[in-house]
Design a protein around this motif. Structure first.
Motif, PDB file in Angstrom:
ATOM      1  N   LEU A   1      62.341  50.837  41.398  1.00  0.00           N
ATOM      2  CA  LEU A   1      62.019  49.514  40.870  1.00  0.00           C
ATOM      3  C   LEU A   1      60.731  48.985  41.488  1.00  0.00           C
ATOM      4  N   SER A   2      60.552  49.197  42.762  1.00  0.00           N
ATOM      5  CA  SER A   2      59.317  48.779  43.434  1.00  0.00           C
ATOM      6  C   SER A   2      58.107  49.541  42.890  1.00  0.00           C
ATOM      7  N   ALA A   3      58.290  50.847  42.675  1.00  0.00           N
ATOM      8  CA  ALA A   3      57.195  51.655  42.120  1.00  0.00           C
ATOM      9  C   ALA A   3      56.851  51.183  40.716  1.00  0.00           C
ATOM     10  N   LEU A   4      57.879  50.902  39.907  1.00  0.00           N
ATOM     11  CA  LEU A   4      57.643  50.421  38.549  1.00  0.00           C
ATOM     12  C   LEU A   4      56.964  49.057  38.566  1.00  0.00           C
ATOM     13  N   SER A   5      57.387  48.198  39.480  1.00  0.00           N
ATOM     14  CA  SER A   5      56.779  46.876  39.598  1.00  0.00           C
ATOM     15  C   SER A   5      55.300  46.976  39.956  1.00  0.00           C
ATOM     16  N   SER A   6      54.960  47.885  40.874  1.00  0.00           N
ATOM     17  CA  SER A   6      53.551  48.037  41.245  1.00  0.00           C
ATOM     18  C   SER A   6      52.732  48.596  40.088  1.00  0.00           C
ATOM     19  N   LYS A   7      53.334  49.494  39.289  1.00  0.00           N
ATOM     20  CA  LYS A   7      52.625  50.032  38.124  1.00  0.00           C
ATOM     21  C   LYS A   7      52.402  48.958  37.079  1.00  0.00           C
ATOM     22  N   VAL A   8      53.394  48.091  36.867  1.00  0.00           N
ATOM     23  CA  VAL A   8      53.237  46.992  35.904  1.00  0.00           C
ATOM     24  C   VAL A   8      52.149  46.031  36.383  1.00  0.00           C
ATOM     25  N   SER A   9      52.118  45.743  37.668  1.00  0.00           N
ATOM     26  CA  SER A   9      51.070  44.870  38.217  1.00  0.00           C
ATOM     27  C   SER A   9      49.686  45.496  38.038  1.00  0.00           C
ATOM     28  N   ALA A  10      49.589  46.784  38.284  1.00  0.00           N
ATOM     29  CA  ALA A  10      48.306  47.471  38.105  1.00  0.00           C
ATOM     30  C   ALA A  10      47.879  47.438  36.642  1.00  0.00           C
ATOM     31  N   LEU A  11      48.829  47.635  35.736  1.00  0.00           N
ATOM     32  CA  LEU A  11      48.515  47.593  34.304  1.00  0.00           C
ATOM     33  C   LEU A  11      48.071  46.190  33.892  1.00  0.00           C
ATOM     34  N   ARG A  12      48.726  45.175  34.443  1.00  0.00           N
ATOM     35  CA  ARG A  12      48.338  43.799  34.136  1.00  0.00           C
ATOM     36  C   ARG A  12      46.931  43.525  34.640  1.00  0.00           C
ATOM     37  N   ASP A  13      46.599  43.992  35.844  1.00  0.00           N
ATOM     38  CA  ASP A  13      45.260  43.809  36.391  1.00  0.00           C
ATOM     39  C   ASP A  13      44.207  44.504  35.533  1.00  0.00           C
ATOM     40  N   VAL A  14      44.518  45.703  35.062  1.00  0.00           N
ATOM     41  CA  VAL A  14      43.582  46.423  34.194  1.00  0.00           C
ATOM     42  C   VAL A  14      43.387  45.651  32.889  1.00  0.00           C
ATOM     43  N   THR A  15      44.462  45.124  32.332  1.00  0.00           N
ATOM     44  CA  THR A  15      44.371  44.362  31.091  1.00  0.00           C
ATOM     45  C   THR A  15      43.523  43.117  31.279  1.00  0.00           C
ATOM     46  N   VAL A  16      43.706  42.417  32.390  1.00  0.00           N
ATOM     47  CA  VAL A  16      42.910  41.221  32.677  1.00  0.00           C
ATOM     48  C   VAL A  16      41.441  41.597  32.854  1.00  0.00           C
ATOM     49  N   ASN A  17      41.157  42.694  33.532  1.00  0.00           N
ATOM     50  CA  ASN A  17      39.772  43.143  33.714  1.00  0.00           C
ATOM     51  C   ASN A  17      39.122  43.513  32.385  1.00  0.00           C
ATOM     52  N   ILE A  18      39.883  44.166  31.511  1.00  0.00           N
ATOM     53  CA  ILE A  18      39.349  44.506  30.185  1.00  0.00           C
ATOM     54  C   ILE A  18      39.024  43.237  29.411  1.00  0.00           C
ATOM     55  N   TYR A  19      39.913  42.263  29.470  1.00  0.00           N
ATOM     56  CA  TYR A  19      39.681  40.997  28.785  1.00  0.00           C
ATOM     57  C   TYR A  19      38.432  40.304  29.330  1.00  0.00           C
ATOM     58  N   ASP A  20      38.299  40.257  30.661  1.00  0.00           N
ATOM     59  CA  ASP A  20      37.122  39.621  31.272  1.00  0.00           C
ATOM     60  C   ASP A  20      35.833  40.330  30.871  1.00  0.00           C
ATOM     61  N   ASN A  21      35.852  41.662  30.854  1.00  0.00           N
ATOM     62  CA  ASN A  21      34.662  42.409  30.443  1.00  0.00           C
ATOM     63  C   ASN A  21      34.329  42.164  28.981  1.00  0.00           C
ATOM     64  N   ALA A  22      35.341  42.081  28.143  1.00  0.00           N
ATOM     65  CA  ALA A  22      35.102  41.811  26.717  1.00  0.00           C
ATOM     66  C   ALA A  22      34.517  40.420  26.537  1.00  0.00           C
ATOM     67  N   ARG A  23      35.022  39.462  27.273  1.00  0.00           N
ATOM     68  CA  ARG A  23      34.497  38.097  27.184  1.00  0.00           C
ATOM     69  C   ARG A  23      33.054  38.058  27.679  1.00  0.00           C
ATOM     70  N   ASN A  24      32.756  38.769  28.768  1.00  0.00           N
ATOM     71  CA  ASN A  24      31.378  38.824  29.274  1.00  0.00           C
ATOM     72  C   ASN A  24      30.460  39.496  28.266  1.00  0.00           C
ATOM     73  N   GLN A  25      30.943  40.525  27.595  1.00  0.00           N
ATOM     74  CA  GLN A  25      30.140  41.203  26.575  1.00  0.00           C
ATOM     75  C   GLN A  25      29.820  40.256  25.426  1.00  0.00           C
ATOM     76  N   ASP A  26      30.781  39.399  25.066  1.00  0.00           N
ATOM     77  CA  ASP A  26      30.546  38.428  24.004  1.00  0.00           C
ATOM     78  C   ASP A  26      29.463  37.445  24.426  1.00  0.00           C
ATOM     79  N   VAL A  27      29.465  37.033  25.684  1.00  0.00           N
ATOM     80  CA  VAL A  27      28.424  36.137  26.191  1.00  0.00           C
ATOM     81  C   VAL A  27      27.068  36.832  26.137  1.00  0.00           C
TER      82      VAL A  27
END
Length: 97
Positions: A15-41
């Protein structure tokens, strides 16, 4: 009892390993969103500079035609605009440095 505790420990570890993987995936998703927003700017800035370049080219063309007409007032206006632009650029550079 020991076997149940062992399985519970394994479940907690997984469960701890899965939780860390979900957190990492969320961080990657947020980074992709931020990069896409910066690209739009960046794209919007590129469009703004492109339209500004077109505007400056058309203004320069009009000023050139005005100077070619030989009108002394037009030539004085053109000289005044050039001197004014140089003074403004000198002032802006002085503020930055």
């Amino acid at each position: 009892m020991s076997e149940a505790y062992s399985r519970e420990s394994q479940n907690n570890a997984q469960l701890s390993a899965l939780s860390s993987k979900v957190s990492a995936l969320r961080d990657v998703t947020v980074n992709i969103y931020d990069n896409a927003r910066n690209q739009d700017v960046i794209d919007n800035s590129s469009e703004t500079f492109s339209s500004m370049t077109t505007s400056i080219k058309s203004s320069a063309g009009r000023l050139g035609r005005m100077a070619q007409s030989g009108n002394k007032v037009a030539i004085l206006k053109l000289a005044g605009i050039i001197v004014g632009a140089v003074v403004v650029l000198w002032w802006v550079v002085g503020l930055i440095w």
